[in-house]
Structures are given as C-alpha cells and as structure tokens.
Write a protein that holds these residues in place. Sequence first.
Motif, PDB file in Angstrom:
ATOM      1  N   PRO A 306       0.968  -1.299  -0.009  1.00  0.00           N
ATOM      2  CA  PRO A 306       0.215   0.043  -0.107  1.00  0.00           C
ATOM      3  C   PRO A 306       0.869   1.098   0.007  1.00  0.00           C
ATOM      4  N   GLY A 307       0.651   2.333  -0.906  1.00  0.00           N
ATOM      5  CA  GLY A 307       1.343   3.494  -0.820  1.00  0.00           C
ATOM      6  C   GLY A 307       2.571   3.250  -2.037  1.00  0.00           C
ATOM      7  N   GLY A 308       2.691   1.902  -2.467  1.00  0.00           N
ATOM      8  CA  GLY A 308       3.840   1.817  -3.561  1.00  0.00           C
ATOM      9  C   GLY A 308       3.757   2.743  -4.501  1.00  0.00           C
ATOM     10  N   ARG A 309       2.586   2.914  -5.094  1.00  0.00           N
ATOM     11  CA  ARG A 309       2.224   3.720  -6.554  1.00  0.00           C
ATOM     12  C   ARG A 309       2.726   5.011  -6.185  1.00  0.00           C
ATOM     13  N   GLY A 310       2.275   5.643  -5.037  1.00  0.00           N
ATOM     14  CA  GLY A 310       2.324   7.133  -4.569  1.00  0.00           C
ATOM     15  C   GLY A 310       4.050   7.108  -4.500  1.00  0.00           C
ATOM     16  N   PHE A 311       4.723   6.340  -3.824  1.00  0.00           N
ATOM     17  CA  PHE A 311       6.221   6.369  -3.783  1.00  0.00           C
ATOM     18  C   PHE A 311       6.967   6.707  -5.075  1.00  0.00           C
ATOM     19  N   ARG A 312       6.544   5.675  -6.189  1.00  0.00           N
ATOM     20  CA  ARG A 312       7.162   5.567  -7.356  1.00  0.00           C
ATOM     21  C   ARG A 312       6.614   7.131  -8.141  1.00  0.00           C
ATOM     22  N   GLN A 313       5.479   7.527  -8.031  1.00  0.00           N
ATOM     23  CA  GLN A 313       5.172   8.768  -8.641  1.00  0.00           C
ATOM     24  C   GLN A 313       5.806   9.835  -8.248  1.00  0.00           C
ATOM     25  N   VAL A 314       6.070   9.908  -6.957  1.00  0.00           N
ATOM     26  CA  VAL A 314       6.778  11.438  -6.415  1.00  0.00           C
ATOM     27  C   VAL A 314       8.169  11.306  -6.944  1.00  0.00           C
ATOM     28  N   LEU A 315       8.751  10.138  -6.804  1.00  0.00           N
ATOM     29  CA  LEU A 315      10.222   9.986  -7.221  1.00  0.00           C
ATOM     30  C   LEU A 315      10.256  10.247  -8.754  1.00  0.00           C
ATOM     31  N   SER A 316       9.361   9.478  -9.580  1.00  0.00           N
ATOM     32  CA  SER A 316       9.343   9.498 -11.057  1.00  0.00           C
ATOM     33  C   SER A 316       9.377  11.031 -11.770  1.00  0.00           C
ATOM     34  N   GLU A 317       8.337  11.609 -11.026  1.00  0.00           N
ATOM     35  CA  GLU A 317       8.181  12.914 -11.495  1.00  0.00           C
ATOM     36  C   GLU A 317       9.142  14.160 -10.811  1.00  0.00           C
ATOM     37  N   GLY A 318       9.945  13.752  -9.789  1.00  0.00           N
ATOM     38  CA  GLY A 318      10.528  14.953  -8.976  1.00  0.00           C
ATOM     39  C   GLY A 318      12.211  14.705  -9.124  1.00  0.00           C
ATOM     40  N   ALA A 319      12.458  13.558  -9.355  1.00  0.00           N
ATOM     41  CA  ALA A 319      14.073  13.383  -9.039  1.00  0.00           C
ATOM     42  C   ALA A 319      14.828  13.943 -10.456  1.00  0.00           C
ATOM     43  N   HIS A 320      14.335  14.225 -11.413  1.00  0.00           N
ATOM     44  CA  HIS A 320      15.001  14.704 -12.712  1.00  0.00           C
ATOM     45  C   HIS A 320      15.061  16.202 -12.426  1.00  0.00           C
ATOM     46  N   ARG A 321      14.292  17.043 -11.422  1.00  0.00           N
ATOM     47  CA  ARG A 321      14.517  18.414 -11.463  1.00  0.00           C
ATOM     48  C   ARG A 321      15.871  18.854 -10.958  1.00  0.00           C
ATOM     49  N   PRO A 322      16.255  19.877 -11.550  1.00  0.00           N
ATOM     50  CA  PRO A 322      17.639  20.404 -10.702  1.00  0.00           C
ATOM     51  C   PRO A 322      17.365  20.710  -9.286  1.00  0.00           C
ATOM     52  N   ALA A 332       8.191  11.318  -0.805  1.00  0.00           N
ATOM     53  CA  ALA A 332       7.999  10.121  -1.328  1.00  0.00           C
ATOM     54  C   ALA A 332       7.269   9.215  -0.145  1.00  0.00           C
ATOM     55  N   LEU A 333       8.232   9.110   0.828  1.00  0.00           N
ATOM     56  CA  LEU A 333       7.960   8.127   2.018  1.00  0.00           C
ATOM     57  C   LEU A 333       6.503   8.923   2.878  1.00  0.00           C
ATOM     58  N   GLN A 334       6.393  10.270   2.886  1.00  0.00           N
ATOM     59  CA  GLN A 334       5.441  10.785   3.551  1.00  0.00           C
ATOM     60  C   GLN A 334       3.976  10.202   2.706  1.00  0.00           C
ATOM     61  N   VAL A 335       3.973  10.520   1.348  1.00  0.00           N
ATOM     62  CA  VAL A 335       2.929  10.021   0.485  1.00  0.00           C
ATOM     63  C   VAL A 335       2.453   8.606   0.610  1.00  0.00           C
ATOM     64  N   THR A 336       3.818   7.701   0.926  1.00  0.00           N
ATOM     65  CA  THR A 336       3.504   6.486   0.947  1.00  0.00           C
ATOM     66  C   THR A 336       2.690   6.086   2.394  1.00  0.00           C
ATOM     67  N   ARG A 337       3.123   6.887   3.553  1.00  0.00           N
ATOM     68  CA  ARG A 337       2.797   6.531   4.783  1.00  0.00           C
ATOM     69  C   ARG A 337       1.095   6.745   4.672  1.00  0.00           C
ATOM     70  N   GLU A 338       0.882   7.969   4.011  1.00  0.00           N
ATOM     71  CA  GLU A 338      -0.640   8.514   3.840  1.00  0.00           C
ATOM     72  C   GLU A 338      -1.378   7.674   3.311  1.00  0.00           C
ATOM     73  N   GLN A 339      -0.972   6.882   2.151  1.00  0.00           N
ATOM     74  CA  GLN A 339      -1.692   6.080   1.228  1.00  0.00           C
ATOM     75  C   GLN A 339      -1.935   4.758   1.916  1.00  0.00           C
ATOM     76  N   ALA A 340      -0.573   4.456   2.696  1.00  0.00           N
ATOM     77  CA  ALA A 340      -0.965   3.078   3.329  1.00  0.00           C
ATOM     78  C   ALA A 340      -2.031   3.146   4.449  1.00  0.00           C
ATOM     79  N   ALA A 341      -1.855   4.412   4.933  1.00  0.00           N
ATOM     80  CA  ALA A 341      -2.907   4.600   6.390  1.00  0.00           C
ATOM     81  C   ALA A 341      -4.460   4.606   5.840  1.00  0.00           C
ATOM     82  N   ARG A 342      -4.490   5.059   4.658  1.00  0.00           N
ATOM     83  CA  ARG A 342      -5.869   5.120   4.092  1.00  0.00           C
ATOM     84  C   ARG A 342      -6.262   3.794   3.607  1.00  0.00           C
ATOM     85  N   ALA A 343      -5.515   2.797   3.154  1.00  0.00           N
ATOM     86  CA  ALA A 343      -5.676   1.481   2.733  1.00  0.00           C
ATOM     87  C   ALA A 343      -5.915   0.785   3.706  1.00  0.00           C
ATOM     88  N   ALA A 344      -5.635   1.022   5.004  1.00  0.00           N
ATOM     89  CA  ALA A 344      -5.738   0.062   6.263  1.00  0.00           C
ATOM     90  C   ALA A 344      -7.058  -0.173   6.753  1.00  0.00           C
TER      91      ALA A 344
END
Length: 344
Positions: A306-322, A332-344
Amino acid sequence: MQQTESLVKSGDNPRRPYVLEGIRLCVAPMMDWTDRHCRAFHRLLAPGARLYTEMVHANAVIHGDRERLLGFDGSEQPLALQLGGSEPALLAQAARIAADWGYDEVNLNCGCPSDRVQAGRFGACLMREPELVADCVAAMVAAVEIPITVKCRLGVDEDNDYAVFAAFVDRQVAAGAAMVVVHARNAWLKGLSPKENREIPPLRYEWAYRLKQERPALPVVLNGGIATVEAAQAQLARVDGVMLGRAAYHDPYVLHALEAAQTGMALRPREELLTAFRPYIEAQLGRGLALKHITRHLLGLFHGQPGGRGFRQVLSEGAHRPGADWALIEQALQVTREQAARAA
C-alpha cells in the motif's frame, strides 16, 4: 553459515579453493541496471550477496574510461566483473585490470543473445564454440589469481542435447573455470529480442540439477525465473546458489527477505532500509550526481505494498528536477505512509 570450499582442477594444476560463501544469493549482471548505485543499494538490502556488474567488453576495459566502467564503492564487495569478448589475450588483459581494481571474480558472458553481441562474436553464440571459450578461460586463469567463472545458457536455438551442454561446461572447468552460472533456458539468436529471450524459451531447471548431481565438486548457481523467497529456497536445496535478475530489480525487497531467510537476521522495514541509504545518497549528491541516477533503482522498494504507487510517482516526477535531494525522498515516504494509512 559455514564456508564450503571446492577445489576445481585445471589440467594437472589445482586451482586455489573457491569459497562458496557468498554465492548462495547472487544478483545478476543486467545491462543498463546494475550500475554502481544499484549495487550499493542491493548491498544494503543483502549484505552477504554476491553482486555482478553490467557486462563490459574487454576492449572497453582496456581502452575506455576505467573509473566510469569499473569504479565501485568498497561496500559493494564481494563483487564480480562480467566481461564480454572472445579474444583470449584481450580478456586476459582485462582480467588483470579487474584484479588490480579489486574485483573478487571475473565472469565471462556466454549467455547474452542480442544482435549487437552476436555481431561481436561473444555472448550466447559462444556456446557453439566451446574450445574458443576454453582458450579464453585458460588465458584469464593464467593471468590472475581471482576466480574466473562462466555464465551460460543451456544451448542455442534448437539445441536440446543435455550431453552437449554438459560437455561445454566440462570443457570450461578443465580450462580452469571455478564456477558456472546456468541461465536455465536456451538462447534464441534469431526471432526473439533480448527481453523475449528472458521470458519465452522454456525453463529447464532439471539440467542444472543434473549437472550439480553429476559434478558435486563444481559450484553451480541457477538463474532464470526465480522471483520469490520460496522459489529461491526450493532451488537452494538442489544447487549451490541462486541468481536473481529482474525480480531483484523490480522488487528489490525480495533480496532482503531472502537473505533474512538464509541467515536468520531480522527483517528490517523498507523505510528503515531506505533511511540507512541516506548517507550514500547525500555523498553522491555532494559529488555532483543528479538524484535521478540513484532513485531509478529505488522505485520498486515498495512493490506490492500500500502506497507503493505514490512512492514511485513522487520519485519519477521529481528526481530529474535541478536541485532534487533527500527532501524529495522524504516527500515520497510521506505520501507512501498516507496512502498506506488510508488503505488500512
């Protein structure tokens, strides 16, 4: 785990003992993936695993940018360099360079089926030239003290004779190969892409089992289609080691879980492991590396969670930025925690 030693002979001259400690779990050489940052992350996940570089052609080792091609962090060891090539003298020279750089093993690629590799007369097509491969192995064995190993397929195209496969392996062992890594399917040189070659030819684990049963002193590592802890543990009852490829990349936590199953160490949570990787990441950023070159290896850490998709999305969209730094990973970890909490 108790160390096991196997003495493999080259003609009448005994090779130094090859210690099986560290080959129970191996991570496959994967082009464009197992670079130094990927390996540093995998080492954190599996402290006892044997790691392999991407394949590097012997010519590149000799004439190329060695820091870029061969450089590694000491924490990555035990580490093997996988070489491509088919010229004994060049491979011997490249093996000497690898030994000087501190590699623990040199592995000869006899399994890659790509058109580019075939055009260079190396990779899987070498399985039909066992004497040439043996000349390559013997030249490297004579040049260095570290073990020389071979990674191969079962055969090429419609080769379906176990005796031919076994004879290929025996010839390399006679030349001094200390271990064989068996990708337990054929390589199709025409009509299948390299990706399809990892999926379509049927797996025949029984050939690797038979090879080990008939040659108990030969270290045999099994590769191909192993994706779970349970599957790996089952194979380890039949061979000396397992080598994970795509599973280690797309679901890297399986490496940690498998090492825990083998050693009895306590499983660490994914977030704790990632936090432990922070010093390495920040050191690399301090040297001017862009975050995207590291985070691409982290995307699968929360695979299936749970939250794995959010983790990937944050990193994929932001890691290339200067200027992207550790703060993005915290996000990304915070988004993962929030999504996992909602899924629980």
